[in-house]
Design a protein around this motif. Structure first.
Motif: not given
Length: 163
Positions: A87-89, A105-109, A131-138
């Protein structure tokens, strides 16, 4: 560094030479002279590139790019959030010279470059997935590449279009 390296840098076509410290200036000059035709051709390619066009854009063009990316991106983000289980911010849009996107990743922005409007649609989709993949792996390590391969197997081909 073991060899002399020549590069033509966008957007202005600046020639950059890197060489080991032990290489004589004369040898570097000779190499540059011998590669003159190649360098001129690369400078011509850079001058006609999308990024060179973007550097000369006026405010109206940038607004049009932004509108196009703002229209397409939310649909892609929603599609890929479902597929990837993330879920993106907030989404943000900027005219950036050196990045296609960024993710906090901390905010999903997620911030997307409006210049993506100048490229084929698959490029925007690739950046969204990236960029969404960075919500899984930074980071950009092996695990990140595995995730990208799983969701977008041809991502390397698409990414090459942005270089």
């Amino acid at each position: 560094m073991r060899a002399i390296r020549l590069r033509v840098r966008p957007p202005e076509g600046r020639i950059e030479v890197s060489a080991p410290f032990f290489v004589a200036d004369r040898e570097i000059e000779d190499l540059v002279r011998s590669k003159r035709a190649w360098l001129v051709e690369k400078q011509r390619e850079v001058a006609q590139s999308v990024m060179a066009r973007a550097e000369c854009a006026d405010a109206a063009e940038i607004r049009a790019w932004r509108a196009a990316v703002e229209t397409a991106a939310p649909v892609l983000v929603a599609k890929w959030e479902r597929i990837m289980g993330v879920r993106a911010g907030r989404l943000a849009y900027r005219n950036m010279r050196s990045r296609w996107g960024s993710c906090q990743p901390a905010t999903g922005r997620i911030c997307l470059n409006v210049r993506l409007a100048l490229y084929p649609p698959e490029c925007l989709e690739y950046v969204v997935v990236h960029e969404l993949a960075h919500l899984i792996v930074a980071g950009h390590g092996r695990e990140f590449h595995r995730i990208m391969d799983g969701f977008l197997p041809d991502w390397r081909t698409v990414a090459a279009k942005l270089r």
